[in-house]
Structures are given as structure tokens and as C-alpha cells.
Design an enzyme around this catalytic site. Structure first.
Site, PDB file in Angstrom:
ATOM      1  CE1 TYR A 338      -3.492  -2.666   0.627  1.00 13.97           C
ATOM      2  CE2 TYR A 338      -2.074  -3.384   2.469  1.00 13.97           C
ATOM      3  CZ  TYR A 338      -2.986  -3.805   1.461  1.00 13.97           C
ATOM      4  OH  TYR A 338      -3.652  -5.048   1.930  1.00 13.97           O
ATOM      5  CG  ASP A 566     -11.797 -13.899   5.974  1.00 20.82           C
ATOM      6  OD1 ASP A 566     -10.876 -14.532   6.543  1.00 20.82           O
ATOM      7  OD2 ASP A 566     -11.599 -12.964   5.232  1.00 20.82           O
TER       8      ASP A 566
HETATM    9  C1  LIG Z   1      -5.447 -10.619   6.333  1.00 23.21           C
HETATM   10  C2  LIG Z   1      -6.926 -10.844   5.917  1.00 23.21           C
HETATM   11  C3  LIG Z   1      -6.916 -11.514   4.625  1.00 23.21           C
HETATM   12  C4  LIG Z   1      -5.913 -11.649   3.494  1.00 23.21           C
HETATM   13  O1  LIG Z   1      -4.997 -12.469   3.813  1.00 23.21           O
HETATM   14  P1  LIG Z   1      -3.607 -12.430   2.970  1.00 23.21           P
HETATM   15  O2  LIG Z   1      -2.704 -13.329   3.681  1.00 23.21           O
HETATM   16  O3  LIG Z   1      -3.030 -11.082   3.260  1.00 23.21           O
HETATM   17  O4  LIG Z   1      -3.950 -12.573   1.493  1.00 23.21           O
HETATM   18  C5  LIG Z   1      -8.341 -12.135   4.243  1.00 23.21           C
HETATM   19  N1  LIG Z   1      -9.335 -12.080   5.393  1.00 23.21           N
HETATM   20  C6  LIG Z   1      -8.959 -11.377   6.574  1.00 23.21           C
HETATM   21  C7  LIG Z   1     -10.223 -11.301   7.592  1.00 23.21           C
HETATM   22  C8  LIG Z   1      -7.650 -11.139   6.775  1.00 23.21           C
HETATM   23  O5  LIG Z   1      -7.262 -10.528   7.954  1.00 23.21           O
END
Ligand SMILES: *Cc1c(COP(=O)(O)O)cnc(C)c1O
Length: 758
Positions: A338, A566
Site C-alpha cells: 500500500y 473468514d
Molecule cells: C489478512 C486477511 C486476509 C488476507 O490475507 P493475505 O494473506 O494477506 O492474503 C483475508 N481476510 C482477513 C479477515 C484478513 O484479516
């Protein structure tokens, strides 16, 4: 000012105090040695200890319409100088490459005249473009009183900094020049700021001004927020009105530098013209008093000094050189997350990590308040993790996962299934969090297709979410805080509902479900709901009521919509449960894990799902889940994850999260009453301070480092997510640093007019 008072004065300045003209006048009377020692302490605590050289080329010389009384280039006087129009590309490029080879990291095009003509600005932009084709040095421009749009043109071409000296105190300026005013200059500097350029502005001392006026100049520069301040000492030039001005004494020069340091604790004070007359002894004192950058090379109409001599003195004064530890290579060629490459953010070089500590190449140790973006949950370089990877390396570092399997993958699967919510039966390994989110979304669509719901191709999510940076992951990030406006119609439009209004431990409000309810009732094109359970990380750093998950899962089931949790940020104890879904006893249809999965050692993620979903996908054509990263189930990463999960099982990490929660509350809640702070919230090993305004990231990073901690706010959100092994004492250091630095940040933002260096 007495000795004791001076001590306090210096300490206050280091602490962020903005001194007054009166105080500087009184300090100026101290013995020189004492003054320089005080300024030295301020330089060491507040300003850069890495010295940089900016080379200048006189790109257009002479025939200047302005009547600056010190200047040989003015057409009003008889001073001797070369006269030539804008140099050609080739000459300038040669100059730049020579400067680069001699260790300069900046290159400045300096032109004579009130300002460049519009045609010349375009020519300059072309020259800069040509320069940027062959070198990645930072480019500065000193081209007079340009306008915002002219600066923008130059910025787009690759210029990062505008140089325009105020020259002297506003109250003295008309005595040395009356063909333009200091207001004209300030206006131009502000225009440069607005065009996105950094600014560099200083002056010339020894033009007949009094001490009082030098102080006025120093404070005017401070109030403009100038991060780079050239200090020239007048070299009287025969033929100009100031040609017979007496030289300043070395004492006066060094004294002035010290006063500039007190007035501008953080700025680069840049040795410029006239310094070659100083004795070596005086140069050493000037470096000690606060000079931490210099202009090298062709010093306009007077001769500059040899850069090799400079380098020797600079190193003897305890500075490092910018091109010395390959940071200049990083700055010029490596793209950071970023980040821009023009005026790229400052980065520090790390040479080692251990436990909660990050060691920089100058020996500084930082307590990691971020767990290296939330992954080093058990501390850095845990010996058991290191050992597992080393052992794995000896037998099987990698093999493709198509047609093959291996123990690390099997072992990891076994461990995961014992931990995750019951019902999750299938594991798909991927290589990063974002890719896991992509795979999860593809899984949902393949499932819907398999069960005859091919029209279900879209997703719903809650606002303020973050799911990663790849294409589809990005499409379900918050539409405002995320990158939607930038990628516009290139992103698939998703359904966004308000994120739950009820806080984690507040009263649950049924109304929070209404939007989802009506959306699912009226739309049959939704494949899945995706969200971060309980804790919304990167976009918002907020916690919401677990009951929302339960209700949302029920609604999804009722409408044939899958529920994707997630847990990339929340997994493995961060919120005080193994997985955040467990706050609501919900088993998601699909769950993603990443970040702490390998204890922060390697990149690895996985997607877990139920047999129902896996079976449906497999039963339907093409009888396969259509995803397969090259490095899928990389054995080294799986071995690290195995060791991490083993560690996770052997210790009461939820207890540690609870302990950290307590420490965070104790350390951060005092900020709640502070003006400028909107909210302070804590859950598990996550502490968040939300400010009214975004922080100045460059400034604040430096301040945190000076406090011995690594904390990286996102916009107006300053959070701590330390490793779960962080001791109470370390936690205290972290929270105290956050309180202190944020208070300073708020004070600073309240007192500044123009933010010059962020
Ligand atoms: C960090 C994160 C991602 C992405 O993971 P990367 O390894 O950076 O691609 C996806 N979802 C959540 C909730 C995250 O905190």
C-alpha cells in the site's frame, strides 16, 4: 536562561514542545558548547540519524528578472555568472548519474528566474521523465513561483519535492528583494504541498539580518511544516549589492544552526552554500548541532565542497549515510505494501526477530505490537517452529500436491479437524489468505451450480469488512474503506448490508437482521454470505455481537445461501476463543484460515468445508473443485503449521488472550476521556483506539520506534495485536507508548497549519 532551565527547555523540545521566539533569543546567549550539546540531543532524539546528500544542477542560469541583492544571477547587477538557457536532457542526465555514483540520493534541478515559463515547465517535465528512465533517484525541482497545476505536471513526471527558499525572515525580506514578496513564496510552497510534493525551504544567513530575524525565519519554516531546511551562509559576490557584506563568524553560524534545530526538531537541516569557508572544527560542530543533510555538487554560483571530505566528516559525527546499508536501493526499487514509489514511505531494515522483539540494523529493538500483521501469534522465530521447518527442509521441502500427498499435509489436517467447529470435514490448502477467500467464493458458486442454483452467482457481505486484496476478495471488502472507488466497474458489484450496530457486549438488537432478511427474501442470485465473525479487522477494527452470527446463519439456511466465515485474522485464540464463530456456537458452511496458522513463519492458508458441500461439488460436472495453486500444501509451510498447532494445544493460549485483554484494558481505557479520541475497545488480544482524524503515518511510525515499539495504525485506527507471549511488562510498554504517542499526535495536529511531511 539558567543551566537548569536550559536542561528543561531541551527536554521539553524533545517531548514535542514548540518553543517561542523569546525563548530562542534567551537560549542564544548561552556559551556555544552548551548550546550545541543541547541541540545535539534534540537532533539525536527527534531527527534523522541517516545523512543524505542532494546534488543540484544549475539547469538554467543567469538573466534573472528578480532583484535579490545577494544573487549573481540577477540581471539588475554586475555579478559574474554563467548565462545559459535550460540545459538539454543529455547534460542533465550525465550530471545526475555522476551524482548518484558519488553517493547522492536526491537530485535537484535548479533554474534561474522568477519562475519557469509554461513551455519550460513542460520541457522540465520531459527532462524529468527522461531522468526517471535511467535512474530512480528522488528528483527535486527549484523553479521559482510555480502554480499548483504546474507542480502537478512535474509531480506526474516524477518530481517528489519542491525547493523554494524563504531566504530570510518575512520582516526582513523586502530589504533584500522587492521584485517579489515572501507571501509569493509561501503561496508557491503551499501550492506544491497541494500538488502532492514535499517541500524544502530554508534561507541564507549573513545578509545583514539580526539574530531576531534568523529566529523569525526558523519559526516561520516550522509553522509551514517544512521537513527539509537548507541553511546557506552568504558568500558575498562582487558586483551584487551584498558584495561587501562582512562574513559571519563561525560562532554565529553554528549558533544559528543550533537555534534552527530547537525550532525544527524533526527537520533535516541541510548544509548548503557558503559552508566551504568553515574550518573543519567548525564543520564538526555544525554537524553536532544538527546538520544532517547537505547539498553537494555544483553549488550554483559559488563552489561546493568535495563530497568525499563531507562523507568523512559526516561519518565521524556519528551519522550513517543513506546509500550505505542499501536502503537507497530499497527506496529506489522495491515496492512496499500500500505504498507509493514517489516519496516512498520510510522503511527500516530488520536483521533479526525473536519472541516479541524485532531488531533493526542499528541495533534498536522494538516490541512488536502487531504480531507482524497478526500472524506471529506465538512470538517470532519460536524454536519449535524453526526446528520443524529445518527438519522438513532435509527431506521434503516441496512437491506438487496433484497426484501426491505427504505427512505434513495429513498431520496438519488431522490437527485442524480436532479444533475447528464440528461438521467441517474437508480441507483445501492454499497459499495466502486472499487466495483462500477466492477459493471459498469459488466453492460457494460451484456448490450452488451443482445443486441446480446456477443463478446464485453473487455474494452478500456486511460493510466495514476486509477479506484480502485479490480480485474477488476485494469485491467484498468495505465499499468505502476498501478499494472500490479505484477499481470501479472492474469489480463485480456485491450486496452490502450495514454491519451489525450492536457492540460485542452490548444489547442485541433484532433490527440488525432486517436488512439481511429482506435481501435474502427478495433476491435469488446470492450464493453466500461472507463475513469476518465478531471482529472486523483491517477495514474497521470493530467488534460486534455474536448473536448476529447465529441469526444470520439461520437466515442463510432458510434461503439456501451458504455462510462463509473468514477467520483468517480471528483464528487461533486472538479474540479469546479458538475461532470467533465459537462465540455464537455457529458452524459455518465454509471457513477460511491463514495468518497465525503457521505461527507467522510461512505463508499458508486453508479453506474448510462440510461434506455436504464437497460432495455436491464432486457429484456434479466437472466432478472437481476447480482450483489448485502451484505451491498448494507446501510441506515446509505445513510442517510449520503442524508445529504451531502442536504449540497451540500444549498451552493455555486462551488464558493468555484473557491476560492480554486485561492488560490492554488497563493500559488503553484511560485514553477514553481524551479529546480527539473517538473510542477505545478491547476484546481478547486486540486493543483498538479510534481517533477523530487519521494519523500522520510517517511521523507516528518514527515516534513509536523512538518509544521502542512497533505499532502501525491504519488511518484513524491505532491497534495493538501483540503476540500471545507478550509479557505484562511489555504490554505496559506498548500501551504506554500508544497513549503517549497518540496524545502527542493529537496535540500536533491541533497546532499545525500545513502538513508538509506526510
Ligand atoms: C489478512 C486477511 C486476509 C488476507 O490475507 P493475505 O494473506 O494477506 O492474503 C483475508 N481476510 C482477513 C479477515 C484478513 O484479516
Amino acid at each position: 536562561m539558567s543551566c537548569i532551565d536550559f536542561e528543561k527547555f531541551v527536554t521539553d523540545i524533545i517531548d514535542g514542545y514548540r518553543c517561542t521566539a523569546r525563548e530562542l533569543e534567551s537560549v542564544a546567549k548561552l556559551p556555544l558548547g552548551q548550546l550545541v550539546d543541547g541541540a545535539h540531543r534534540v537532533t539525536q532524539s527527534c531527527s534523522s540519524r541517516t545523512f543524505n546528500f542532494c546534488a543540484i544542477v544549475n539547469a538554467k542560469s543567469g538573466r534573472c528578472s528578480e532583484n535579490c541583492r545577494w544573487c549573481a544571477q540577477s540581471s539588475h547587477y554586475e555579478g559574474k555568472c554563467s548565462v545559459y538557457p535550460l540545459l538539454g536532457k543529455q547534460a542533465i542526465i550525465e550530471n545526475a548519474l555522476k551524482a548518484k555514483a558519488s553517493g547522492c540520493t536526491r537530485f535537484s534541478l535548479v533554474t534561474s528566474g522568477r519562475k519557469l515559463a509554461a513551455r519550460e515547465v513542460r520541457e522540465c517535465a520531459e527532462i524529468v521523465r527522461a531522468l526517471r528512465e535511467v535512474t530512480s533517484m528522488e528528483i527535486c525541482i527549484s523553479a521559482g513561483l510555480l502554480t499548483k497545476s504546474e507542480f502537478e505536471l512535474l509531480h506526474q513526471a516524477g518530481v517528489t519535492r519542491c525547493h523554494c527558499n524563504l531566504e530570510t525572515a518575512p520582516s526582513f525580506f523586502s530589504k533584500v528583494c522587492d521584485s517579489h514578496t515572501i507571501e509569493d513564496k509561501i503561496k508557491s510552497l503551499k501550492a506544491a504541498c497541494e500538488a502532492g510534493l514535499e517541500i524544502c525551504s530554508g534561507g541564507i544567513i549573513g545578509m545583514g539580518e539580526r539574530l531576531k530575524e534568523r529566529i523569525e525565519l526558523a519559526l516561520t519554516l516550522r509553522d509551514l511544516g517544512v521537513p527539509s531546511i537548507p541553511i546557506n551562509v552568504l558568500e558575498p559576490i562582487v558586483g551584487t549589492p551584498l558584495g561587501t557584506q562582512p562574513y559571519l563568524s563561525e560562532d554565529e553560524i553554528i549558533r544559528t544552526i543550533a537555534l534552527f534545530r530547537f525550532a525544527n526538531p524533526e527537520a533535516y537541516l541541510r548544509f548548503a552554500g557558503g559552508r566551504r569557508r568553515l574550518s573543519e572544527q567548525a564543520t564538526r560542530m555544525a554537524l553536532r548541532a544538527g546538520i544532517n543533510s547537505a547539498i553537494a555538487g555544483d553549488m550554483l554560483t559559488t563552489k561546493g565542497t568535495g563530497i568525499d571530505d563531507d562523507k568523512r566528516l559526516v561519518k565521524a559525527a556519528g551519522y550513517r549515510l543513506e546509500n550505505e546499508n542499501s536502503l537507497d536501493f530499497d527506496h529506489e526499487h522495491l515496492w512496499h505494501p500500500y505504498a507509493a514509489t514517489l516519496s516512498a514511505p520510510t522503511v527500516r531494515k530488520v536483521i533479526a526477530t525473536e519472541g516479541t522483539r524485532i531488531t533493526l540494523d542499528d541495533g534498536t529493538q522494538l516490541i512488536d505490537g502487531t504480531s507482524a500483521w497478526w500472524c506471529a501469534a506465538f512470538g517470532h522465530r519460536h524454536p519449535k517452529l524453526v526446528d520443524a521447518i529445518k527438519r522438513q527442509l532435509d527431506t521434503l521441502p516441496h512437491v506438487m500436491f496433484a497426484g501426491f500427498t505427504h505427512d505434513p499435509a495429513i498431520e496438519l489436517g488431522r490437527k485442524l479437524l480436532k479444533m475447528v467447529p464440528a461438521g467441517l470435514q474437508k480441507i483445501f490448502y492454499a497459499d495466502s489468505g486472499s487466495v483462500a477467500v477466492e477459493a471459498a467464493m469459488k466453492m460457494a458458486i460451484q456448490y450452488q451450480c451443482a445443486v441446480g442454483q446456477a443463478q446464485r452467482t453473487n455474494f452478500v457481505t456486511i460493510k466495514k469488512g476486509y477479506h484480502g486484496d485479490t480480485w474477488n476478495a476485494m469485491s467484498v471488502c468495505d465499499p468505502v474503506a476498501g478499494m472500490h472507488s479505484l477499481f470501479g466497474s472492474a469489480l463485480t458489484a456485491r450486496y452490502f448490508i450495514e454491519s451489525p450496530s450492536c457492540t460485542f457486549d452490548g444489547h442485541f438488537n433484532e433490527d440488525d437482521m432486517k436488512e439481511l432478511q429482506s435481501l435474502l427474501q427478495t433476491h435469488d442470485d446470492i450464493a453466500a454470505l461472507i463475513l469476518e465473525p465478531v471482529f472486523q479487522g483491517a477495514s474497521a477494527m470493530r467488534f460486534y455481537h455474536p448473536r448476529f452470527l447465529k441469526e444470520a446463519k439461520t437466515l442463510c439456511e432458510r434461503h439456501g445461501v451458504l455462510f462463509i466465515a473468514d477467520e483468517i485474522a480471528t483464528g487461533f485464540g486472538r479474540t479469546g476463543k479458538d475461532f470467533a464463530c465459537q462465540w455464537a456456537n455457529v458452524t459455518p458452511d465454509i471457513m477460511t484460515l491463514g495468518k497465525a496458522l503457521t505461527g507467522g513463519m510461512m505463508t499458508l492458508s486453508c479453506v474448510l468445508t462440510t461434506n455436504k458441500i464437497a460432495d455436491s461439488i464432486s457429484a456434479a460436472a466437472p466432478h472437481a473443485f476447480m482450483h489448485g495453486p502451484t505451491f498448494m500444501a507446501n510441506p515446509l509451510a505445513c510442517a510449520a503449521a503442524n508445529a504451531a498447532l502442536q504449540l497451540y494445544r500444549e498451552h493455555d493460549w486462551l488464558g493468555e488472550a484473557k491476560r492480554i485483554e486485561h492488560g490492554l484494558k488497563e493500559g488503553l481505557f484511560s485514553l477514553r476521556a481524551h479529546p480527539g479520541i473517538r473510542d477505545v475497545r478491547v476484546l481478547g488480544a486486540i486493543g483498538v483506539v479510534e481517533l477523530d482524524q487519521p494519523v500522520e503515518s510517517r511521523w507516528i511510525q518514527e515516534k513509536f520506534i523512538r518509544q521502542g515499539v512497533w505499532v502501525r495504525p491504519i488511518g484513524n485506527l491505532c491497534y495493538l495485536m501483540p503476540p500471545l507471549v507478550t509479557t505484562n511488562q511489555e504490554l505496559k510498554t506498548l500501551t504506554m507508548a500508544v497513549c503517549r504517542v497518540l496524545q502527542k499526535q493529537i496535540e500536533r495536529q491541533n497546532s499545525r497549519q500545513c502538513n508538509g511531511n506526510d
